[in-house]
Motif scaffolding. Sequence first.
Motif, PDB file in Angstrom:
ATOM      1  N   VAL A 546     126.786  49.773  97.737  1.00  0.00           N
ATOM      2  CA  VAL A 546     127.602  49.487  96.558  1.00  0.00           C
ATOM      3  C   VAL A 546     127.129  50.381  95.422  1.00  0.00           C
ATOM      4  O   VAL A 546     125.923  50.547  95.213  1.00  0.00           O
ATOM      5  CB  VAL A 546     127.486  48.003  96.130  1.00  0.00           C
ATOM      6  N   GLY A 585     132.223  51.772  93.814  1.00  0.00           N
ATOM      7  CA  GLY A 585     132.334  52.277  95.177  1.00  0.00           C
ATOM      8  C   GLY A 585     131.681  51.332  96.169  1.00  0.00           C
ATOM      9  O   GLY A 585     130.668  50.690  95.862  1.00  0.00           O
ATOM     10  N   LEU A 586     132.274  51.228  97.331  1.00  0.00           N
ATOM     11  CA  LEU A 586     131.771  50.326  98.364  1.00  0.00           C
ATOM     12  C   LEU A 586     131.807  51.058  99.688  1.00  0.00           C
ATOM     13  O   LEU A 586     132.801  51.719 100.010  1.00  0.00           O
ATOM     14  CB  LEU A 586     132.654  49.082  98.431  1.00  0.00           C
ATOM     15  N   ASP A 587     130.747  50.951 100.439  1.00  0.00           N
ATOM     16  CA  ASP A 587     130.688  51.586 101.747  1.00  0.00           C
ATOM     17  C   ASP A 587     130.061  50.572 102.705  1.00  0.00           C
ATOM     18  O   ASP A 587     128.965  50.073 102.449  1.00  0.00           O
ATOM     19  CB  ASP A 587     129.836  52.854 101.665  1.00  0.00           C
TER      20      ASP A 587
ATOM     21  N   PHE B 178     125.559  59.857 100.839  1.00  0.00           N
ATOM     22  CA  PHE B 178     126.499  58.777 100.529  1.00  0.00           C
ATOM     23  C   PHE B 178     125.890  57.400 100.778  1.00  0.00           C
ATOM     24  O   PHE B 178     126.481  56.391 100.392  1.00  0.00           O
ATOM     25  CB  PHE B 178     127.775  58.926 101.354  1.00  0.00           C
ATOM     26  N   GLN B 179     124.728  57.351 101.440  1.00  0.00           N
ATOM     27  CA  GLN B 179     124.088  56.045 101.630  1.00  0.00           C
ATOM     28  C   GLN B 179     123.900  55.345 100.295  1.00  0.00           C
ATOM     29  O   GLN B 179     124.096  54.139 100.184  1.00  0.00           O
ATOM     30  CB  GLN B 179     122.720  56.225 102.289  1.00  0.00           C
ATOM     31  N   CYS B 180     123.504  56.110  99.298  1.00  0.00           N
ATOM     32  CA  CYS B 180     123.316  55.525  97.968  1.00  0.00           C
ATOM     33  C   CYS B 180     124.457  55.909  97.015  1.00  0.00           C
ATOM     34  O   CYS B 180     124.848  55.121  96.171  1.00  0.00           O
ATOM     35  CB  CYS B 180     121.995  55.981  97.361  1.00  0.00           C
ATOM     36  N   ALA B 182     127.713  56.107  96.922  1.00  0.00           N
ATOM     37  CA  ALA B 182     128.992  55.753  97.544  1.00  0.00           C
ATOM     38  C   ALA B 182     130.177  56.237  96.721  1.00  0.00           C
ATOM     39  O   ALA B 182     131.235  56.557  97.267  1.00  0.00           O
ATOM     40  CB  ALA B 182     129.066  54.239  97.735  1.00  0.00           C
ATOM     41  N   ASP B 183     130.018  56.303  95.404  1.00  0.00           N
ATOM     42  CA  ASP B 183     131.138  56.738  94.566  1.00  0.00           C
ATOM     43  C   ASP B 183     131.501  58.201  94.828  1.00  0.00           C
ATOM     44  O   ASP B 183     132.669  58.581  94.746  1.00  0.00           O
ATOM     45  CB  ASP B 183     130.822  56.518  93.085  1.00  0.00           C
ATOM     46  N   LYS B 185     131.391  59.706  97.663  1.00  0.00           N
ATOM     47  CA  LYS B 185     132.113  59.789  98.932  1.00  0.00           C
ATOM     48  C   LYS B 185     133.608  59.735  98.698  1.00  0.00           C
ATOM     49  O   LYS B 185     134.387  60.454  99.333  1.00  0.00           O
ATOM     50  CB  LYS B 185     131.682  58.639  99.852  1.00  0.00           C
ATOM     51  N   ALA B 186     134.020  58.884  97.764  1.00  0.00           N
ATOM     52  CA  ALA B 186     135.441  58.763  97.458  1.00  0.00           C
ATOM     53  C   ALA B 186     135.925  59.928  96.612  1.00  0.00           C
ATOM     54  O   ALA B 186     137.031  60.431  96.804  1.00  0.00           O
ATOM     55  CB  ALA B 186     135.697  57.438  96.743  1.00  0.00           C
TER      56      ALA B 186
END
Lengths: 760, 323
Positions: A546, A585-587, B178-180, B182-183, B185-186
Amino acid sequence: MTPRYWSIAAALAALLVPPACGAAEIKQELKTSVRQEFLSSPNGGKPFKFEEYQTRPNGFVLDEYSIDLRDPGYILDCSAKKTNLEDQSYRCTGGRPGFFQYTASWNQIPHLLSNQAKTGYTKGDGGVLTLPVTLRAATTVAPLATDTAKLMREFQSSLRDVQLGMREDIAAMEFRGRLSPAFTVTVGADRKHKFGNRPIGGSFGNTGGSNVQELPEPIDYVSNDANLGLDYAGQSGQLGLRYAYRGFQNGIQALTWDNPQSNVDSYSATNKQAAVGRMPLAPENEAHTVSLSGGYSLPWAGARVSANAGYSHWKADNPMYAMTTNTALRPGNAAGTAVPCDLSNPASCAYPSHILQEMDIYTQEFRLSARPTHKLRGSIAYRSYILENASGEKSFNGWVAYDGGSFKNETVSPELDQFRKDSLEAKADYDLFESFSVGGAAGVEYEKRTREVDKGKDYHVEVGSTYKPTQSLFVNLSYLLGLRRMNGFDYQTYRKFATQTAAAAPRDVFANEIPGMRRFDVADRNRNRARLQVQYTAPNDATLGVSILANRDDYRAGKDALSGNYPGFTNTQYGLIQNHTYTAGLDASTPLGDSFNLESYYEADFSRQLIRANPGTGQFPSDDIVDRLNEFSHIGGIALEWLPAKLVTTTIGYDLVFSQLHVDPVFNGGGGTVVNAQSWPTTKRMLQRVKTSAGYKVRENVELTANYAFEKFDVTDFALDNVPTLVQPTNSPTNNMTFLGASLRGYYAHSLAMGVRYKF
Amino acid sequence: MRHRLAWSPWALFAALVCFAGAGYAEDKPAGTRVAETTPASGSKAEFVGAETCIGCHADKESSFKHSVHGLAWPNAKGIDFSRSCETCHGPGSLHAAAGGDKSNADFFTINNPREKKGPDASKTCLQCHQGGTRMHWSGSTHDAKNVSCVQCHSMHAEKVNDGKSPMLTKASVEQTCFQCHADKKAQIKKSAHMPIGEGKMTCTSCHNPHGSPDEKLMAKNTVMETCYECHADKRGPFLWEHPPAREDCRNCHNPHGSHNDRMLITKSNLLCQRCHSNANHPSNNYDDININRKTPQIFNRGCVNCHSKIHGSNHPGGKYYLR
């Protein structure tokens, strides 16, 4: 890949061939496929691009071939990707482990801008764009010469297709070798060649404001880069010395284009035309950079000092073009008809034939970090960035904004912009518990520049906490408060204001830099920023990430009167006055049972800006409008992997990228004229993509693959989704704007590929 | 306006190094020390050799032997396979004797970076890898947040990346970051973006996650220098500079991706009007009326329909960036 580069690659390979391959373990893998695509545009016409790298030719594709050689004395790892497609790439890494390593690569990066553009220009040598002779002749022949609408229809009839897009080919190599246990040397070089066309504006501006001519600018850039590095690595101290050379050459140094409305030069109070326009393109330049880095671990408190000092010298020595191609003008004389001022006749020019621009860049960083106890760690860092414009002072008598009108019989002197930024920051983190730490940072950044506001300071304080109870959970929360406080206007030394006298004088002395304007990057600013990051891995390998960021920037006028105490100016801050952004963001991924894996991601962005603008042409800020700009984005995706058996793999995924922009006036104020302003039509973009793939291992080393993709793009954008090749604004019918017609268009596409993956 | 370099930090740096250096008899090359562990029990752990280790950890043998470390150590450091495991994990006799019994404190005498917190986890790796691009790791953003080497890298790389450098825990550089983040990645999926999704760039094309002189962990000394690596045509220097463009590309562009053309941080004319809002046509409020008229300032590419040399101009009449 040209034969020349193939020969270079072959020579390199021969030089670096493994000394003894016989005992090596060699793995080879080949991926090939046969592809069939179908594209369409919902509104008819040519469909826009599918994927970034254009539509692919239907038929056979060599997706990848790789060879991996591992020997105790030598490794070699090479791959070739998409060898019959435009985005092909080749890469080889090899060497003797522990002694030296080399990498050589060739990479093609295409970038399509539009496949439906049209132009009436023909490209000649040296960036010359010419219109058909018949059209050029028509511009002086009645009735076309006096009927621009008809003339433009003639221009339209001459249009033909031109592809807007570029490709960059990059050949690169790097060698790294150990001279001794402590010393390593690195040598690298690359050559980048970018070529193609891209749109560029070439306004003549001679009637009705701005007669925009959008042109296909030919691109032919070559960059030759070289790097040299020497590193020393000791137990307690390390040192690195680097040198980098960057050389940029532009094969097309100027763009010269015909005016579709005139093939004669003239300049009078009623008739201002230029037959040809000309602008210099990207200047050739070179940069030399030397940097020295060092680090030393001190014998107490887990302390370490590190430092970096860099110096760059940028230089651009390029032809200085005359102020205009308009032969009816010459320097200092608005109506002269004598010898044109041109490079072909330099004696008539008031300008030097070449112009030399230089810059020196200094960077420094010093950091002292320490861990005096197991729970406490901290650092203090000083950074400095200095941009020193070392070009000589220049001034010109008379200038022309565009080759047609707007001749200014005045002396102009480009400002030698200087800039420096120094920052000092101290950070500390303390572990309150084994799994929980708190931290704080405080810093100040000093800025000094040759701008309307010459200096100021930006203070910030940040507090945060990190919760890390296990290796599988990480939570980081932080909050920052920033206060930028700038000086008032620097009227004394800012030369652009020097000629500003009274309200009656022309107020647009330099790009509208008049008292009363304070740009957001030199305005006072209050910043509030909060950030949350979470990363979690469950025992069953499920993961959750997150990331939330909220940032609020509020701008204000700051010191001194914005009006500069000139009559007629207000003290209102114009331009950007508020900028708030929120991002979440969420993954997440999780296995579902023994044979399913689910992956998903989602991000929501929201941005709100308030921009204060003026209500009408030529008006000064006694009235104003505050526009509110709201932008939403939703980006998400979900993918399911199914492994029903050891030999079968199946995945299906869906991606959505959606954004929406809305602008509306929220406040008409200031007093004076009552202003009516209307909202913008909402602009939207949505990209949806479904991808499925399946693999079946016939044998341990042979896998059959099948891929299907569906992609749909929808766009609603008043500025870009329907760009005609000719626009005549209803309120200014003589303003003939010609565009390339490079609209952003919706499309949908299906792609099916069947392939084989074979391991030798 | 001339700027002066600050010499005092250099003097302080030199003094610290000289003062501290006096405490060291000799600065040995990196990687010559072996990890040490403190035994939990009274007895002292001793080296037992890799043959003992693979008795339980057989899956690690093949992958390690084919990894860069496995291949390089015998050549570069004279560490053969039998000594490989304990070079990082420390002497393993007590750990081996515990026989997998986690209730026995000796089981935990082995040095396992994955079970340790940031600085302790990274200490093992930094014995050899503190030079080169890791020079500024200590005190960097990642180090301060207790991010450790093993959160991104796997020494035993058989799980991912087919054993190839840089031995990441995920299949690619992007997935690792992107593990941390995440924003991000989008953001790279937005319609105007750098070709990261297409595999032509990675996060490390611009950033050095191991620490750098720049606060954003840029791979080069400055943001501008990083951008000019690919966009050398914007370097200039120009006769007419556009100050915000010269000072920082990020004043107008979002390098991670944007829904606006050319990765602009907002739509073209509003981007310009963030600053140019005081007089004459730059300041006009372009609304729906102008849109219907297709006024050039708001149609197609907006302000740069005319001001096409917005990054700077070498034309004598280029002060409005029209030529």
